[in-house]
Design an enzyme around this catalytic site. Structure first.
Site, PDB file in Angstrom:
ATOM      1  N   HIS A  23      -0.448  -9.394   8.678  1.00  0.00           N
ATOM      2  CA  HIS A  23      -0.630  -7.979   8.359  1.00  0.00           C
ATOM      3  C   HIS A  23      -0.250  -7.039   9.497  1.00  0.00           C
ATOM      4  CE1 HIS A  23      -2.491  -9.329   4.772  1.00  0.00           C
ATOM      5  NE2 HIS A  23      -3.680  -9.566   5.260  1.00  0.00           N
TER       6      HIS A  23
ATOM      7  N   LYS B  69       0.828  -1.202   0.000  1.00  0.00           N
ATOM      8  CA  LYS B  69       0.000   0.000   0.000  1.00  0.00           C
ATOM      9  C   LYS B  69       0.862   1.252   0.000  1.00  0.00           C
ATOM     10  CE  LYS B  69      -4.046  -1.997   2.293  1.00  0.00           C
ATOM     11  NZ  LYS B  69      -5.020  -1.603   1.259  1.00  0.00           N
TER      12      LYS B  69
END
Length: 462
Positions: free
Chosen positions: A228, A170
């Site tokens: 994550h 991201k």
């Protein structure tokens, strides 16, 4: 990067390929960022002919450009027991592209299929000259992760292996490095002397959305915390690298994970949303957690005494990806009263439209010196209006083709995170019930102490 590529997508009929991989490759093609490619989807069951497969994976905005791009897409049946036809198709595609063509093998298959599939890649010669992308989970515990890593190491060199965690692709996550190390305003304050706590908060409004078999087998802790959220912690907490290279960043992240203290069982909360057991495919007596909140501590000079609070779950009050650095109060209390008691916070929104905000106190206009809360905000869409960001999978696919491991996860990182997580899985806390649309069990709210979780506090303020 101009070398042509043959991309082999295992699990090509699955949800990830349809939602992310094929649309991402098509956008890269339209942007002129993708080299000449041949894409071979593969799996145990044929969706029909090549045309049927192309139609099945076509993105919503497919048009004439898609039809041209899709001419380079085909489907070949394969399995861990038989990869002969697939190997022949790859060699045929490479002959079409020329002698400098490279291979990218993308494994998006169930954990139980990983090791036999990797063995097949070695036996058929598909592993030769190839980069291998492994989709998480990377095992289900330390033992299985070590077994998988050993199987991969028997066939591939570590430099050719790319363990993908799409959170690291991201734009907003990469901006953590720029925000911290390129700004003299923030870099000196990025430590325990200035920061009181860090929150990494990834709630989701949706439930399991028909993925009962995955949730029942994996649970939220394995799915999100050991991957994550701990990876985001690594980016936030790492020491300054000597240079901005893959090796230096991996070494610094490994140092952070090595410094994480064993997780305190009393500071781990599991939850299960009310109605989960009524979902199709869920056992009537399921104890699987759909929610996790964890307090982690990093035992080094920079972060001693700072709690890192990780929270994620399904069927929660909002869908967000937010990192909050909460600052300590100034030592001199010279003002009559604070705005509302809430401290300064630096807030990183890790969405596809990232934002950075800083909550500060300022004088309210008027005759009295009265404090109020104000916000300094940076919208990347406005600040860099002419620049198009890459979606996470797009960025990571390009990096894997280029052989750049910077934003991927190393063997050492994977095994160290399982070392931290295994004791929790061996003796998990009970999954406490919580209402749909809430912020999880009360016990998780208590982890954040008097300051509370930022996201739930925002709701109360609103």
């Amino acid at each position: 990067m101009t070398a042509p590529h043959v991309l082999v997508l295992f699990g090509a009929s699955g949800d990830l390929a349809r939602r992310k991989l094929f649309p991402g490759l098509f956008r890269l093609h339209r942007a002129g960022l993708l080299p000449e490619v041949r894409i071979i989807g593969t799996g145990r069951h044929s969706p029909g002919g090549d045309e049927e497969f192309r139609d099945a994976v076509a993105p919503d905005d497919a048009g004439k450009e898609w039809a041209e791009f899709a001419e380079g897409i085909r489907f070949v049946v394969s399995s861990a027991e038989d990869g002969t036809d697939l190997a022949a198709a790859v060699r045929e595609a490479e002959d079409e592209l020329g002698g400098d063509a490279r291979r990218l093998l993308y494994l998006s298959v169930p954990p139980s299929a990983m090791e036999p599939m990797i063995a097949m890649l070695g036996e058929t010669g598909l592993a030769e000259r190839a980069h291998l992308v492994l989709e998480k989970p990377f095992g289900s515990d330390l033992r299985s992760a070590r077994s998988l890593n050993a199987a991969v190491g028997d066939v591939f060199d570590e430099s050719a292996v790319f363990r993908i965690d799409h959170f690291l692709g991201k734009e907003a996550v990469q901006n953590i490095l720029a925000l911290r190390f390129a700004n003299g305003l923030l870099e000196p304050a990025w430590n325990a002397r200035s920061i009181a706590s860090v929150q990494i908060d990834v709630p989701e409004e949706i439930g399991i959305e028909g993925r009962a078999s995955f949730m029942e087998a994996t649970g939220t802790f394995r799915d999100m915390i050991s991957t994550h959220l701990f990876q985001l912690l690594g980016f936030v907490a790492l020491e300054p690298p000597e240079e901005l290279t893959a090796a230096a960043l991996h070494a610094r992240r490994a140092e952070v994970f090595d410094a994480v203290a064993p997780l305190d069982p009393d500071r781990v909360v599991f939850g299960q949303y009310e109605g989960y057991r009524d979902e199709d495919g869920v056992a009537d007596d399921s104890t699987v957690e759909t929610f996790v909140a964890v307090e982690a501590r990093i035992e080094n000079e920079r972060w001693s005494g700072v709690p890192f609070l990780l929270r994620t779950g399904k069927a929660m009050a909002a869908t967000r990806r937010t990192i909050t650095l909460r600052f300590r109060e100034p030592p001199l209390g010279m003002f009559a009263g604070a705005a509302d008691g809430a401290p300064n916070e630096l807030v990183l929104e890790l969405t596809d439209e990232p934002e950075i905000g800083i909550d500060v106190r300022a004088k309210v206009p008027g005759p009295e010196l009265r404090l109020g809360r104000a916000r300094l905000a940076l919208s990347f869409d406005e600040a860099f209006a002419g620049d198009e960001p890459l979606e996470a999978y797009e960025k990571l696919l390009l990096d894997a083709m280029a052989g750049d491991p910077t934003l991927f996860t190393s063997t050492a990182e994977v095994e160290r995170l399982w070392e931290l997580c295994d004791p929790v899985l061996a003796d998990p806390p009970p999954a406490l019930p919580y209402p749909r649309g809430s912020w999880g069990p009360r016990e998780a709210t208590d982890l954040a102490g008097d300051g509370g979780w930022r996201l739930s506090r925002e709701d109360r303020a609103g």
